[in-house]
Structure formats: structure tokens, C-alpha cells
Write a protein that holds these residues in place. Sequence first.
Motif, PDB file in Angstrom:
ATOM      1  N   ALA A  12       3.411  -2.668  -1.291  1.00  0.00           N
ATOM      2  CA  ALA A  12       3.295  -2.237  -2.685  1.00  0.00           C
ATOM      3  C   ALA A  12       2.056  -2.847  -3.333  1.00  0.00           C
ATOM      4  O   ALA A  12       1.356  -2.185  -4.103  1.00  0.00           O
ATOM      5  CB  ALA A  12       4.551  -2.622  -3.462  1.00  0.00           C
ATOM      6  N   GLN A  13       1.771  -4.090  -3.019  1.00  0.00           N
ATOM      7  CA  GLN A  13       0.582  -4.746  -3.570  1.00  0.00           C
ATOM      8  C   GLN A  13      -0.683  -4.063  -3.065  1.00  0.00           C
ATOM      9  O   GLN A  13      -1.616  -3.824  -3.841  1.00  0.00           O
ATOM     10  CB  GLN A  13       0.573  -6.227  -3.195  1.00  0.00           C
ATOM     11  N   LEU A  14      -0.719  -3.723  -1.773  1.00  0.00           N
ATOM     12  CA  LEU A  14      -1.882  -3.036  -1.225  1.00  0.00           C
ATOM     13  C   LEU A  14      -2.076  -1.671  -1.874  1.00  0.00           C
ATOM     14  O   LEU A  14      -3.207  -1.221  -2.074  1.00  0.00           O
ATOM     15  CB  LEU A  14      -1.735  -2.868   0.294  1.00  0.00           C
ATOM     16  N   ALA A  15      -0.971  -1.004  -2.205  1.00  0.00           N
ATOM     17  CA  ALA A  15      -1.035   0.310  -2.847  1.00  0.00           C
ATOM     18  C   ALA A  15      -1.156   0.189  -4.362  1.00  0.00           C
ATOM     19  O   ALA A  15      -1.192   1.202  -5.054  1.00  0.00           O
ATOM     20  CB  ALA A  15       0.204   1.117  -2.490  1.00  0.00           C
ATOM     21  N   ARG A  16      -1.211  -1.023  -4.843  1.00  0.00           N
ATOM     22  CA  ARG A  16      -1.304  -1.296  -6.278  1.00  0.00           C
ATOM     23  C   ARG A  16      -0.153  -0.649  -7.053  1.00  0.00           C
ATOM     24  O   ARG A  16      -0.333   0.001  -8.074  1.00  0.00           O
ATOM     25  CB  ARG A  16      -2.638  -0.836  -6.836  1.00  0.00           C
ATOM     26  N   LEU A  17       1.073  -0.844  -6.517  1.00  0.00           N
ATOM     27  CA  LEU A  17       2.275  -0.316  -7.142  1.00  0.00           C
ATOM     28  C   LEU A  17       3.097  -1.462  -7.699  1.00  0.00           C
ATOM     29  O   LEU A  17       3.241  -2.493  -7.053  1.00  0.00           O
ATOM     30  CB  LEU A  17       3.135   0.449  -6.122  1.00  0.00           C
ATOM     31  N   GLU A  18       3.624  -1.266  -8.881  1.00  0.00           N
ATOM     32  CA  GLU A  18       4.564  -2.225  -9.446  1.00  0.00           C
ATOM     33  C   GLU A  18       5.954  -1.649  -9.264  1.00  0.00           C
ATOM     34  O   GLU A  18       6.278  -0.601  -9.819  1.00  0.00           O
ATOM     35  CB  GLU A  18       4.261  -2.464 -10.924  1.00  0.00           C
ATOM     36  N   LEU A  19       6.778  -2.302  -8.450  1.00  0.00           N
ATOM     37  CA  LEU A  19       8.105  -1.805  -8.137  1.00  0.00           C
ATOM     38  C   LEU A  19       9.169  -2.709  -8.744  1.00  0.00           C
ATOM     39  O   LEU A  19       9.012  -3.932  -8.771  1.00  0.00           O
ATOM     40  CB  LEU A  19       8.306  -1.741  -6.621  1.00  0.00           C
ATOM     41  N   SER A  20      10.246  -2.095  -9.180  1.00  0.00           N
ATOM     42  CA  SER A  20      11.393  -2.871  -9.659  1.00  0.00           C
ATOM     43  C   SER A  20      12.145  -3.401  -8.439  1.00  0.00           C
ATOM     44  O   SER A  20      11.902  -2.979  -7.300  1.00  0.00           O
ATOM     45  CB  SER A  20      12.309  -1.990 -10.506  1.00  0.00           C
ATOM     46  N   ALA A  21      13.072  -4.308  -8.654  1.00  0.00           N
ATOM     47  CA  ALA A  21      13.860  -4.867  -7.553  1.00  0.00           C
ATOM     48  C   ALA A  21      14.654  -3.770  -6.859  1.00  0.00           C
ATOM     49  O   ALA A  21      14.782  -3.759  -5.627  1.00  0.00           O
ATOM     50  CB  ALA A  21      14.786  -5.957  -8.075  1.00  0.00           C
TER      51      ALA A  21
END
Length: 95
Positions: A12-21
Motif C-alpha cells: 500500500a505504501q508503494l502504491a501510495r494508498l492509505e488503507l483502513s485497518a
Amino acid sequence: MTLTLAEVEHIAQLARLELSAEEKERYCQQLSAILDYARRLQELDTEGIPPTASVLPPRSVLRPDETAPSLPLEELLRNAPQTQDDQFRVPPVME
């Protein structure tokens, strides 16, 4: 192959995504299932199957090139916001 939560967070960090738990947990399960399916496909014996690029017959969707007269220069540059020396003038991109 089961992905860890840390691996999903890294992806997710590599894709620059902010994900909820909740999303992290769901994607952990979904991505793990996809990787397991890919692993199962790798186990198939494809020795006797010739490689193919497509199952459809080859065809070209491009039309042949044909020469045609172009617009006169004055008409071509008529709607340009700025021109210089019979060319389009555009703002500099780099300084």
C-alpha cells in the motif's frame, strides 16, 4: 502463500494508498488468494501446449497510411493563442 499485514502495508505504501485497518485485512486475504491461485497455475504441466499470443486469428486494426493534403499554414495557426515564426508558441516547460 499468505501475505502478512506488514507486507500489505508495504504494498500500500508503494502504491501510495492509505488503507483502513479493515481494508488492510480484506486486501491481505484477497491478495493471498490471488497469489495462491497463481501458484496453482504454475504447477500445471504445459509442456505439450504451444505458446500462443492469442486464440483469435491475427488481424490488423490499423488503417493503411495514406497521404493527403494538409491545411494551409494560415488556417492551421489561426486558432493558436500565440505564434512565432509560423510556429505554435508554447510556454517554456523548463527554465
